[in-house]
Scaffold this motif. Sequence first.
Motif, PDB file in Angstrom:
ATOM      1  N   GLU A 177      12.948   7.587 -14.801  1.00 44.48           N
ATOM      2  CA  GLU A 177      13.981   7.743 -13.771  1.00 44.48           C
ATOM      3  C   GLU A 177      13.558   7.275 -12.380  1.00 44.48           C
ATOM      4  O   GLU A 177      14.254   7.506 -11.400  1.00 44.48           O
ATOM      5  N   LYS A 178      12.457   6.590 -12.308  1.00 47.17           N
ATOM      6  CA  LYS A 178      11.995   6.043 -11.023  1.00 47.17           C
ATOM      7  C   LYS A 178      12.660   4.695 -10.777  1.00 47.17           C
ATOM      8  O   LYS A 178      12.899   3.923 -11.710  1.00 47.17           O
ATOM      9  N   ARG A 179      12.952   4.413  -9.503  1.00 46.73           N
ATOM     10  CA  ARG A 179      13.505   3.119  -9.115  1.00 46.73           C
ATOM     11  C   ARG A 179      12.348   2.211  -8.685  1.00 46.73           C
ATOM     12  O   ARG A 179      11.503   2.607  -7.893  1.00 46.73           O
ATOM     13  N   MET A 180      12.342   1.012  -9.204  1.00 40.32           N
ATOM     14  CA  MET A 180      11.273   0.059  -8.893  1.00 40.32           C
ATOM     15  C   MET A 180      11.416  -0.469  -7.478  1.00 40.32           C
ATOM     16  O   MET A 180      12.520  -0.605  -6.944  1.00 40.32           O
TER      17      MET A 180
ATOM     18  N   LYS B 158       0.814  -1.225   0.000  1.00 38.74           N
ATOM     19  CA  LYS B 158       0.000   0.000   0.000  1.00 38.74           C
ATOM     20  C   LYS B 158       0.840   1.264   0.000  1.00 38.74           C
ATOM     21  O   LYS B 158       0.501   2.252  -0.664  1.00 38.74           O
ATOM     22  N   HIS B 159       1.975   1.248   0.714  1.00 39.83           N
ATOM     23  CA  HIS B 159       2.648   2.497   1.016  1.00 39.83           C
ATOM     24  C   HIS B 159       4.015   2.713   0.364  1.00 39.83           C
ATOM     25  O   HIS B 159       4.439   3.865   0.237  1.00 39.83           O
ATOM     26  N   LEU B 160       4.738   1.653  -0.011  1.00 41.67           N
ATOM     27  CA  LEU B 160       6.161   1.823  -0.298  1.00 41.67           C
ATOM     28  C   LEU B 160       6.482   1.898  -1.786  1.00 41.67           C
ATOM     29  O   LEU B 160       5.841   1.254  -2.615  1.00 41.67           O
ATOM     30  N   GLY B 161       7.508   2.680  -2.094  1.00 45.68           N
ATOM     31  CA  GLY B 161       7.985   2.863  -3.455  1.00 45.68           C
ATOM     32  C   GLY B 161       9.271   3.673  -3.426  1.00 45.68           C
ATOM     33  O   GLY B 161       9.932   3.792  -2.396  1.00 45.68           O
ATOM     34  N   ASP B 162       9.624   4.260  -4.546  1.00 43.49           N
ATOM     35  CA  ASP B 162      10.813   5.104  -4.647  1.00 43.49           C
ATOM     36  C   ASP B 162      10.578   6.386  -3.855  1.00 43.49           C
ATOM     37  O   ASP B 162       9.652   7.148  -4.159  1.00 43.49           O
ATOM     38  N   PRO B 163      11.403   6.682  -2.838  1.00 38.17           N
ATOM     39  CA  PRO B 163      11.169   7.878  -2.019  1.00 38.17           C
ATOM     40  C   PRO B 163      11.319   9.181  -2.789  1.00 38.17           C
ATOM     41  O   PRO B 163      10.741  10.201  -2.398  1.00 38.17           O
ATOM     42  N   ASP B 164      12.066   9.152  -3.886  1.00 33.85           N
ATOM     43  CA  ASP B 164      12.225  10.369  -4.685  1.00 33.85           C
ATOM     44  C   ASP B 164      10.957  10.718  -5.463  1.00 33.85           C
ATOM     45  O   ASP B 164      10.807  11.837  -5.953  1.00 33.85           O
ATOM     46  N   PHE B 165      10.045   9.767  -5.567  1.00 34.80           N
ATOM     47  CA  PHE B 165       8.768   9.995  -6.242  1.00 34.80           C
ATOM     48  C   PHE B 165       7.588   9.896  -5.275  1.00 34.80           C
ATOM     49  O   PHE B 165       6.457  10.195  -5.652  1.00 34.80           O
TER      50      PHE B 165
END
Length: 560
Positions: free
Chosen positions: A437-440, A320-327
């Motif tokens: 440019e997103k990190r998976m 639900k919550h986690l992904g690339d922190p830069d995005f």
Amino acid sequence: MSIRLFALVLLLCLFLNSITTKAQTYSRNGMVVSTSSVASETGRDILKKGGNAIDAAVATAFALAVTHPSAGNIGGGGFLVYMDNEGTATTFDFREKAPLKATDDMFLDENGDVIENSNHFSAKAIGVPGTVAGLYKAHEKFGKLSWQEVVQPAVELASNGFTMNWSLYQSAQYFEGDKERYPQMQGFFSNENGDIVEPGDIWKQTALGNTLSLIRDKGSDGFYKGVVAKKIEAFMKANNGIITKKDLAKYVAIERKPVFGTYKDYQICSMAPPSSGGVTLISMMDMMEQVSFDTLEFNSTAYVHFLAEAMRRAYANRAKHLGDPDFNPDMPIDFLLDKQLAKEQVATIDMQKATKSDSSKFGQMPEGDNTTHLSVMDKDGNAVSLTYTLEYAYGSGMVDKELGFIFNNEMGDFNPKPGVTTTRGQIGTKPNLIEPEKRMLSSMTPVIVAKDGKPYLVIGSPGGRTIINTVFQTVLNVIEFDMEIDDAIEAMKIHHQWLPDRIMYEELLLSPDTREALKSMGHEMISRTRLGQLMGIIYEDGIFKGASDSSSGEGAAVGY
């Protein structure tokens, strides 16, 4: 021989050399554990030359790119956790990134359905590699020996060759038998005559040796600029890929703050997002801290049930919550790591029956199992936990013969279809949708556990979506059940990831009676031969104790 004389001989051997009993190795001056004995020995030799844990980790990782091509890599990415001997820690994020031309619907057909295999077996499935940048950045900050010294052993392994083993030979036979699906893997394991190298013979990788030589001489620029970058772009154009020289030139590894947790008197340090491993593992450890193990016997039905329910809740929050922190700047990390949340989640667990995962909310994307992990500690007690991957075994199965390395298929770790979640595990939540440019999101979970403020346990594993749970249970085995590192690694493990709603278990290690009892509680059960392939070190009282998972085959803990 008298008992006293035997004891003196044993102590002398311990001081001068490594001693192996069962799967556990002992040493006094440092240790390297990886899935390749050749790579572990490479790292050990760097320690002997006066290198530190970072030097040895970098040398081992580059050696794995030669000896363990299914997951060791310069064509993929990963994470490195570093803790010095005073307990100060940092991490390096070198996860792959989506190319600049990537879009959130790039793997969908005109009807909005995911094109079969497009996000795993095509050039578009390749993320911008991060390994070389990450290793270079970590070494630039903490390395003791020169960059050239730590990369040179891998150059020699590739150029001069090493002994072909049965595991690699079996891989070669597999690819030879499926030429239609893996046309670019044909000839990868061959000698100069075009024949597959036989076990026991020397396998040379001249093209890879040339690429590694450029990296040795020019640092990360040897990969992301110049000849290698031009060839990568040409390969992409020829195979309908979208990575360009601009993507490579723009790639940067990032030093990030670790995530920290505590379990009783121990401090847990791991990787923050875009790895989901640290947050998810710590949240489960927080739930286990609420348990009285006087009434929850190890490997009992109640114990396995509680583990599964803790995993279910932690993995649901992960999705639900986690992904690339830069995005995703507003991820609720503090909330997920709050021990009060753990208390509230434990209160929802019914010890008599399984909770049902609600697929209408969210689920988990499947991830490839073929990652690899290495653990390193030097004589001063500095520690490195490093996990990196190509995603699937041999990644995309695509290789540029002039460069000699295999490309990842990490774009498959993004959610492929916005807004669509299925009970089989596909999800469409926003934090992990494809963007340039997103990190998976990743499950890689390199961990260092500190005791009295100093590195005590270094651990990690491959296994895709199972990584977090196998590492979690191994950490628990060591610090709650006081197991030796080899026993903790080999002990029975389970896996639950919210969706699909089932317990995956190691078939030979979970009793039939326990399985039936869990089924009667409402758990669906599915067997696996093994879960994970753990590589770990415990450091206590001046002694390093290391072990590689018995399932790793060629793996080894090597110290001196």
